[in-house]
Enzyme design. Structure first.
Site, PDB file in Angstrom:
ATOM      1  N   TYR A   1       0.782  -1.313   0.182  1.00 45.18           N
ATOM      2  CA  TYR A   1      -0.010   0.240   0.068  1.00 45.18           C
ATOM      3  C   TYR A   1       1.100   0.741  -0.038  1.00 45.18           C
ATOM      4  O   TYR A   1       1.786   1.444   1.078  1.00 45.18           O
ATOM      5  CB  TYR A   1      -0.428  -0.464   1.226  1.00 45.18           C
ATOM      6  CG  TYR A   1      -1.942   1.492   1.433  1.00 45.18           C
ATOM      7  CD1 TYR A   1      -2.215   1.754   0.587  1.00 45.18           C
ATOM      8  CD2 TYR A   1      -2.284   1.706   2.513  1.00 45.18           C
ATOM      9  CE1 TYR A   1      -3.291   2.991   0.088  1.00 45.18           C
ATOM     10  CE2 TYR A   1      -2.760   2.204   2.559  1.00 45.18           C
ATOM     11  CZ  TYR A   1      -3.689   3.174   1.640  1.00 45.18           C
ATOM     12  OH  TYR A   1      -4.427   4.253   2.509  1.00 45.18           O
TER      13      TYR A   1
ATOM     14  N   LYS B   1      -2.059  -1.346  -3.849  1.00 44.49           N
ATOM     15  CA  LYS B   1      -2.690  -0.951  -3.885  1.00 44.49           C
ATOM     16  C   LYS B   1      -2.379   0.890  -3.383  1.00 44.49           C
ATOM     17  O   LYS B   1      -1.162   1.438  -3.266  1.00 44.49           O
ATOM     18  CB  LYS B   1      -3.330  -0.804  -2.493  1.00 44.49           C
ATOM     19  CG  LYS B   1      -4.959   0.169  -2.304  1.00 44.49           C
ATOM     20  CD  LYS B   1      -5.507   0.670  -0.744  1.00 44.49           C
ATOM     21  CE  LYS B   1      -6.228   1.991  -0.296  1.00 44.49           C
ATOM     22  NZ  LYS B   1      -6.836   1.652   0.735  1.00 44.49           N
TER      23      LYS B   1
END
Lengths: 295, 295, 295, 295
Positions: free
Chosen positions: A138, A167
């Protein structure tokens, strides 16, 4: 390691608190999870930014993690955010989540001191080696203070077996283009920036990580469906319809705005923890107006 | 509330860990504190950025705080960093530090979600109202993610009685000029950016918050003395002499570089906690060279 | 090549326009130059940013350059800004200035397309090879769009014989520290950022390039004298006294504020060229207040 | 004022120079225009960034403007960039372009001194009032140094009758979303950032202002056609195919890369003007590889 097929609308849960803010309201948490699943989201992500994971004690974090996984009960895949400042603590959380049934763990390279690329890679490697489920890397410099270049993301993706998804939340759509080009189309990426929902799908994102389904699940799902149906005009129309709300919940702070919105729709989940304020009166008026306009 | 006269060289302590990194080495901590005091620093600041405060468990934080205060034993004033992500936790730490004898507490508006000005003010107010010792407000966007404008700092300074000092670490010397002008010379400010030591004193800073005295206390003290003696040429000469080391410890990360330097001077304090790496071989070579050049 | 000793207060001239803004008012220009010289500035710099050099036609530029040099008549050294977008045009201007008696030319790497380091170096080299007077390299990313790293500045300084001085206007005092350290004290640097006047002298700047002497020459000179006298306290006091005005003229735009200020002190020099506005009524009120306070 | 329907692929011309770089090669310019029109572009834009407009003398600018308009001869609409540092000069160019048949003029708020919003508005108003053709407002902070907020753009759009189109080149797709939302769908916007071609069309851009059709016109046109056909999958595939080239020409500097590419395809147009370098050998190798891959 079997990789679950994470795609579509990935709904982020809030963490409800009791009235005095001192403990977690598991009953409300269960109901908010049920709402998301019933609305049709393709996966559930507990303890993310929206879930105020950073503001919980370790005991609370364990409690929310365990309860959420048990309550979802494999109805949809789960992605648990296990980020922590030290590698040891992040490893502990990752193992805990896996032990309680998480399908995927999500790791933001949270930092106080700026980390070197070698430090970040070692952090992901240590977590990866300690668990048997996939990791969604992420990147969100606005909350982590660390911006991972696409090149570094790909180095980690290639070096750590169970880092299998990315992400991206920088807000710069060109990062996704670069992930797609440099990753030769082999790196599944997910959008974490609500106002880029249309653009990310246009760029080829496999999914949209978002707290919006707590409030407007059908619009979120419809946008994804329009993209799957290759209908750009419809996707654009659906995107602009929901964009004012997406902008609002991001700018107002997700815990404050989503919690206020849930209360408006009949689910009492308490306020964010201080120093974060609950949404003020003017903000609530705006939010109610935006929600009314979308009904 | 009696305000201690905080000025001059304010030495930041590291937090030594045992060999496996799992627990705090209080014995080494005591010796590092003694060294700082014996070298002549004007105050001691435990649990700051250098002290890896953000990487400690709550129990460890309490242990280090209590031990440091007892060990300093009022030989010099103490400034304990009590920053935490939630207001409730920061209040708890502030009270703990006060109860164990801290003269001042330092508060950085640590955040995960970006805070509004009202949220930041309320955070300081809540901490201020819960204790009877002064607060040094600390602005350091590089580690906190939040940049407090001079206007906001002055609002807090005026609104919260026991916010009586400001530590500025943006690296922009013009912030200090603005504090001086807008604060009409009534706001004591302290420099937290090592490479601005000379400039901050030129601008009128009352003190320099720094981990450098762990390694080169005499040069730090001499610079301050030259400024007190109104000898700009000497201050400039002393500044440029130590600047390469000041730059190095900042860029290399204070816990890694200071801990490596202490080891070189015979005090074993362990390594930083992962994901932060200990200083590598090349870095150690550079640091040794810089220290040798200053002998 | 004999290098003039450029130091102290280097006064920048405005370019006065006639009432309709269409032509240059040489008479007023002559008087503004005389004022600066009579007030005691150590050098005169025509056609800089303050002089609206970028807004003049080529014919006007030649006219102002020739007139200014003839009018200064070697009473003090002159530094003529010859920056232009193409290398050919900058070379032409540099030769013109030299032919008419300039002691130094100043070159900003003006650009429309971002320039590579090799392109910037070649630009300085081409200009350097075409003239016999020294070049003051000028770094000001806010107006040029190009930020020269200290390393690049030193490469140019070392590669081009007649680049012998550096004017730094980034507003980051650490650039001067780095010039001093990496240049081993052999690179004369000058401050071009008014609000850093004190800090730059503390850091060892040889001079201050400023339009402020059009309005407050004595304060500017006194600050320099205090630094030469090694009196930091006095320098600090003098700096803070003039800082509000220095901030004001910078933020308001030098041509607009300096022209308004000259008019207040009895010298009519017209307005800046559109799209730059003359200072508005509120601004004039503020400026008059600041000037009154310094009398 | 009749507003031409500007849409689709808007091809930017280079400005060819003769071998010594001293004069414009009108013959080559004519051939490069014919190529663009024959390839199918929907409009021609002379004297933009790619056309090195900023590097021409006034006489050259007039020559290129007049020749281009005469040579296009209304085969497609024309959009002439008339930006200049002073309002007076920009007005002169706008009138010149209109007098010679330009359908639209494009205006970037070029600046040396930072302009206030009122100054920028007045600049557009003065130009607008001096001509009878529409203005395309152009926002490109990377070259102009001025970033126009969406709010300011809309103020200008509403205040100046003949500002009827907006070209956005910040590289931030969210600006287009905001233009669409705040402009209530009534503000035609065009994309000026090559790597955002897909995203801009997804967001609803009416056209793409680009120098790429000098090299790969069919791919540019195909992308636009796929969007018109509502075929997102095909548009995405076409976009990723041409993205490496789009990235390359932007990063390498449009005049250098487009001129090198034209030479590779048999049209000699000379080099950019110094200080901008012609594309080096390594760059030419890369460009040839990219072009070969797209055949």
């Amino acid at each position: 390691m079997s990789t679950p097929n994470i795609h579509g609308i990935i709904g982020y849960t809030i963490t409800p608190f009791t009235a005095n803010g001192e403990s977690v309201d598991l009953d409300a948490l269960g109901r908010s999870i049920d709402r998301l699943i019933d609305s049709g989201v393709h996966a559930i992500a507990p303890l993310g930014s929206t879930g105020e994971g950073a503001y919980l004690s370790d005991a609370e974090w364990d409690q929310v993690s365990e309860f959420s996984l048990r309550h979802v009960a494999k109805r949809v895949p789960t992605i648990v955010s296990v980020s922590d400042l030290t590698t040891a603590k992040a490893v502990r959380r990752a193992r805990f989540a896996e032990a309680h049934g998480a399908d995927v763990v999500m790791v933001l390279p949270a930092s106080y001191w700026k980390l070197s690329e070698a430090e970040i890679l070692a952090h992901y490697r240590a977590i990866g080696e300690s668990i048997g489920v996939p990791i969604m890397l992420y990147n969100n410099p606005a909350t982590s203070g660390t911006d991972l270049s696409v090149e570094l993301i790909l180095r980690i993706f290639n070096a750590v077996d169970n880092v299998t998804m990315v992400k991206e939340s920088t807000g710069d759509i060109q990062r996704m283009h670069k992930l797609q080009l440099l990753g030769e189309g082999q790196v599944p990426f997910y959008n974490g920036c609500n106002p880029l929902a249309l653009e990310a799908f246009a760029a080829g994102a496999k999914g949209w990580c978002t707290a919006a389904p707590n409030l407007i699940p059908q619009l979120n799902l419809d946008l994804y469906e329009a993209v799957l149906a290759n209908d750009l005009s419809k996707a654009r129309e659906l995107f602009y319809r929901q964009l004012p709300l997406l902008d609002f919940i991001l700018k107002g702070g997700l815990p404050a705005t989503i919690k206020a919105g849930l209360r408006m729709t009949g689910l009492e989940v308490g306020d964010p923890r201080l120093p974060v304020f609950a949404l003020g009166e003017a903000g609530r008026g705006q939010l109610q107006g935006l929600l009314n306009a979308l009904r």
